[in-house]
Design a protein around this motif. Sequence first.
Motif, PDB file in Angstrom:
ATOM      1  N   ILE A 194     -20.890  13.203  27.956  1.00  0.00           N
ATOM      2  CA  ILE A 194     -19.865  12.901  27.048  1.00  0.00           C
ATOM      3  C   ILE A 194     -19.434  11.413  27.051  1.00  0.00           C
ATOM      4  O   ILE A 194     -19.572  10.478  26.028  1.00  0.00           O
ATOM      5  N   ILE A 195     -19.302  11.099  28.552  1.00  0.00           N
ATOM      6  CA  ILE A 195     -18.891   9.612  28.754  1.00  0.00           C
ATOM      7  C   ILE A 195     -19.871   8.635  28.208  1.00  0.00           C
ATOM      8  O   ILE A 195     -19.568   7.447  27.684  1.00  0.00           O
ATOM      9  N   LYS A 196     -21.262   8.927  28.764  1.00  0.00           N
ATOM     10  CA  LYS A 196     -22.159   8.131  28.477  1.00  0.00           C
ATOM     11  C   LYS A 196     -22.359   7.917  26.800  1.00  0.00           C
ATOM     12  O   LYS A 196     -22.771   6.714  26.652  1.00  0.00           O
ATOM     13  N   ASP A 197     -22.386   8.721  26.225  1.00  0.00           N
ATOM     14  CA  ASP A 197     -22.451   8.479  24.722  1.00  0.00           C
ATOM     15  C   ASP A 197     -21.365   7.975  23.844  1.00  0.00           C
ATOM     16  O   ASP A 197     -21.549   7.584  22.886  1.00  0.00           O
ATOM     17  N   LEU A 198     -20.170   7.623  24.617  1.00  0.00           N
ATOM     18  CA  LEU A 198     -19.080   6.973  23.721  1.00  0.00           C
ATOM     19  C   LEU A 198     -19.366   5.811  22.965  1.00  0.00           C
ATOM     20  O   LEU A 198     -18.930   5.707  21.955  1.00  0.00           O
ATOM     21  N   PRO A 199     -19.920   4.853  23.766  1.00  0.00           N
ATOM     22  CA  PRO A 199     -19.957   3.428  23.265  1.00  0.00           C
ATOM     23  C   PRO A 199     -20.866   3.683  21.835  1.00  0.00           C
ATOM     24  O   PRO A 199     -20.456   3.137  20.562  1.00  0.00           O
ATOM     25  N   GLU A 200     -21.926   4.168  21.920  1.00  0.00           N
ATOM     26  CA  GLU A 200     -22.916   4.313  20.612  1.00  0.00           C
ATOM     27  C   GLU A 200     -22.039   5.206  19.774  1.00  0.00           C
ATOM     28  O   GLU A 200     -22.197   4.848  18.345  1.00  0.00           O
ATOM     29  N   ARG A 201     -21.533   6.273  20.060  1.00  0.00           N
ATOM     30  CA  ARG A 201     -21.050   7.018  19.064  1.00  0.00           C
ATOM     31  C   ARG A 201     -19.840   6.643  18.507  1.00  0.00           C
ATOM     32  O   ARG A 201     -19.606   6.971  17.140  1.00  0.00           O
ATOM     33  N   PHE A 202     -19.152   5.800  19.019  1.00  0.00           N
ATOM     34  CA  PHE A 202     -17.752   5.292  18.625  1.00  0.00           C
ATOM     35  C   PHE A 202     -18.285   4.288  17.427  1.00  0.00           C
ATOM     36  O   PHE A 202     -17.575   4.017  16.578  1.00  0.00           O
ATOM     37  N   GLN A 203     -19.004   3.395  17.895  1.00  0.00           N
ATOM     38  CA  GLN A 203     -19.516   2.478  16.949  1.00  0.00           C
ATOM     39  C   GLN A 203     -19.962   3.062  15.906  1.00  0.00           C
ATOM     40  O   GLN A 203     -19.677   2.850  14.591  1.00  0.00           O
ATOM     41  N   LYS A 204     -20.780   4.378  15.616  1.00  0.00           N
ATOM     42  CA  LYS A 204     -21.297   4.924  14.535  1.00  0.00           C
ATOM     43  C   LYS A 204     -20.051   5.596  13.585  1.00  0.00           C
ATOM     44  O   LYS A 204     -19.979   5.281  12.548  1.00  0.00           O
ATOM     45  N   ALA A 205     -19.307   6.229  14.417  1.00  0.00           N
ATOM     46  CA  ALA A 205     -18.046   6.515  13.988  1.00  0.00           C
ATOM     47  C   ALA A 205     -17.074   5.719  13.003  1.00  0.00           C
ATOM     48  O   ALA A 205     -16.759   5.702  11.933  1.00  0.00           O
ATOM     49  N   LYS A 206     -16.961   4.263  13.713  1.00  0.00           N
ATOM     50  CA  LYS A 206     -16.352   3.228  13.096  1.00  0.00           C
ATOM     51  C   LYS A 206     -16.856   2.873  11.800  1.00  0.00           C
ATOM     52  O   LYS A 206     -16.396   2.695  10.773  1.00  0.00           O
ATOM     53  N   GLU A 207     -18.352   2.791  11.877  1.00  0.00           N
ATOM     54  CA  GLU A 207     -19.118   2.186  10.756  1.00  0.00           C
ATOM     55  C   GLU A 207     -18.961   3.165   9.862  1.00  0.00           C
ATOM     56  O   GLU A 207     -19.012   2.719   8.238  1.00  0.00           O
ATOM     57  N   SER A 208     -19.109   4.512  10.002  1.00  0.00           N
ATOM     58  CA  SER A 208     -18.947   5.235   8.820  1.00  0.00           C
ATOM     59  C   SER A 208     -17.708   5.445   8.094  1.00  0.00           C
ATOM     60  O   SER A 208     -17.702   6.061   7.174  1.00  0.00           O
ATOM     61  N   GLY A 209     -16.631   4.958   8.578  1.00  0.00           N
ATOM     62  CA  GLY A 209     -15.390   4.877   8.002  1.00  0.00           C
ATOM     63  C   GLY A 209     -14.735   6.363   8.355  1.00  0.00           C
ATOM     64  O   GLY A 209     -13.510   6.449   7.948  1.00  0.00           O
ATOM     65  N   ASP A 210     -15.094   7.173   9.280  1.00  0.00           N
ATOM     66  CA  ASP A 210     -14.575   8.563   9.397  1.00  0.00           C
ATOM     67  C   ASP A 210     -13.454   8.130  10.697  1.00  0.00           C
ATOM     68  O   ASP A 210     -12.497   8.747  10.784  1.00  0.00           O
ATOM     69  N   LEU A 211     -13.807   7.177  11.511  1.00  0.00           N
ATOM     70  CA  LEU A 211     -12.882   6.698  12.583  1.00  0.00           C
ATOM     71  C   LEU A 211     -11.985   5.344  11.857  1.00  0.00           C
ATOM     72  O   LEU A 211     -12.995   4.426  11.645  1.00  0.00           O
ATOM     73  N   LEU A 212     -11.002   5.429  11.949  1.00  0.00           N
ATOM     74  CA  LEU A 212     -10.178   4.274  11.302  1.00  0.00           C
ATOM     75  C   LEU A 212      -9.693   3.465  12.865  1.00  0.00           C
ATOM     76  O   LEU A 212      -8.844   3.952  13.640  1.00  0.00           O
ATOM     77  N   PHE A 213     -10.212   2.102  12.903  1.00  0.00           N
ATOM     78  CA  PHE A 213      -9.742   1.381  14.331  1.00  0.00           C
ATOM     79  C   PHE A 213      -8.588   0.431  13.772  1.00  0.00           C
ATOM     80  O   PHE A 213      -8.856  -0.372  12.630  1.00  0.00           O
ATOM     81  N   PHE A 214      -7.392   0.302  14.391  1.00  0.00           N
ATOM     82  CA  PHE A 214      -6.503  -0.549  14.301  1.00  0.00           C
ATOM     83  C   PHE A 214      -6.493  -1.556  15.312  1.00  0.00           C
ATOM     84  O   PHE A 214      -6.037  -1.283  16.425  1.00  0.00           O
ATOM     85  N   PRO A 215      -6.806  -2.959  14.917  1.00  0.00           N
ATOM     86  CA  PRO A 215      -6.588  -3.853  16.017  1.00  0.00           C
ATOM     87  C   PRO A 215      -5.269  -4.089  16.428  1.00  0.00           C
ATOM     88  O   PRO A 215      -4.140  -3.813  15.672  1.00  0.00           O
TER      89      PRO A 215
END
Length: 341
Positions: free
Chosen positions: A8-29
């Motif tokens: 789970i921990i190992k996959d986080l960076p790649e999956r986070f990027q994908k979720a953000k780019e898909s628009g399903d995850l909203l990132f607030f700076p």
Amino acid sequence: MPATPNAIIKDLPERFQKAKESGDLLFFPSTIHKHVEGGVEYEIRLCPALQHKPNLPTPHFDAAQDQKKAEIQQGKPDPFAPPYVPNLYIGELKDVEEDTDYVVLFNKFSVVPHHILLVTKEFHSQTAPLMSSDLVQAYQLILAARAAGQRFFAFYNCGNLSGASQPHKHLQLIPIEGDGPPIEKLARSVNLEVPNKPFTLNSLPYANHIYRLPSHLGPNSDAEELSHYLMSGFMGLLDLTISSIRHDPTYPTGPPSYNVLLTLEHIHLIPRREEWYVLKETQEKLSVNSLGYAGMLLVKSDSELEAVCKEGVSNILRGTGVGSVHDLQVQGNDGEQDSAL
Ligand code: B4P
């Protein structure tokens, strides 16, 4: 097929990027402002973009003993029940000892990258205390992150007045830079006379109960050993939390609310009596959750930031917490040792 905490921990960076780019995850700076008060360097996170995120009304968790009731109370489907949004779904964990299943999801409204949720697969209420399997699975994720060179900690907003907005039982985990959240650093600086008894940080103006986990716990500890220490620590703190609440004659009726912080080294429990703090300066309502009691507050505008600094973080945390009855608890031998700072 269940995953492992390491995967789970190992996959986080790649999956986070994908979720953000898909628009399903909203990132607030956001930007972090340091605020020193009473010897603590608090972190106030300014996130103006969150002004556009609607505040969810706090559901009445007490009646929400099943998913359908919770959905009716919220007026919308439970976001932590299947079908999961594929880009927010990271994997599943199984606690074999307790035969309990969990799903790990990304926080859809992410302020900190890689903020994840550890959700019970079956519906359980967010007013329920943590069980052994909840603590063990969260701690194993923290250990997996440590092995990968990162520092994560977990938190749990329990009950109506704790800052929680979802009635389906979930712990949250976020990575932290440096050597930990401000209040954890304070806890770490305490020299304990008796190693396995709860203690309190007397310099903080609200009830707080902390248990130091033994330093030998690590990646080689099995689930049974983790469960033993995590549960005995948690149960001792919960007794003290209930005792602090009982000493407050004006505490609202209903199940108790409290915040839980779980780090590699400590469990913290902080009883709560208010979800919101009204800032005197602006009359704005500030929502405080577990992260506030880690010494990390969230504000949504410059004026709110200014008002928080003027009001004083410790006044805010005292306002939404419960008064300390530590001396009575030590005299009454309620399981707390005399301490600290
Ligand atoms: P809760 O325990 O119910 O509530 P919360 O963390 O206090 O967040 P809240 O929802 O009240 O949002 P707020 O504006 O205060 O946790 C529910 C979690 O599920 C939250 O993380 C939420 O974002 C997430 N969620 C809701 N709907 C979802 C969905 N459909 N799918 C997946 N996840 C969903 O705060 C906004 C955000 O900032 C929250 O993520 C909060 O955790 C975070 N935050 C607050 N203080 C912070 C701080 N000091 N530093 C960094 N982040 C902070």
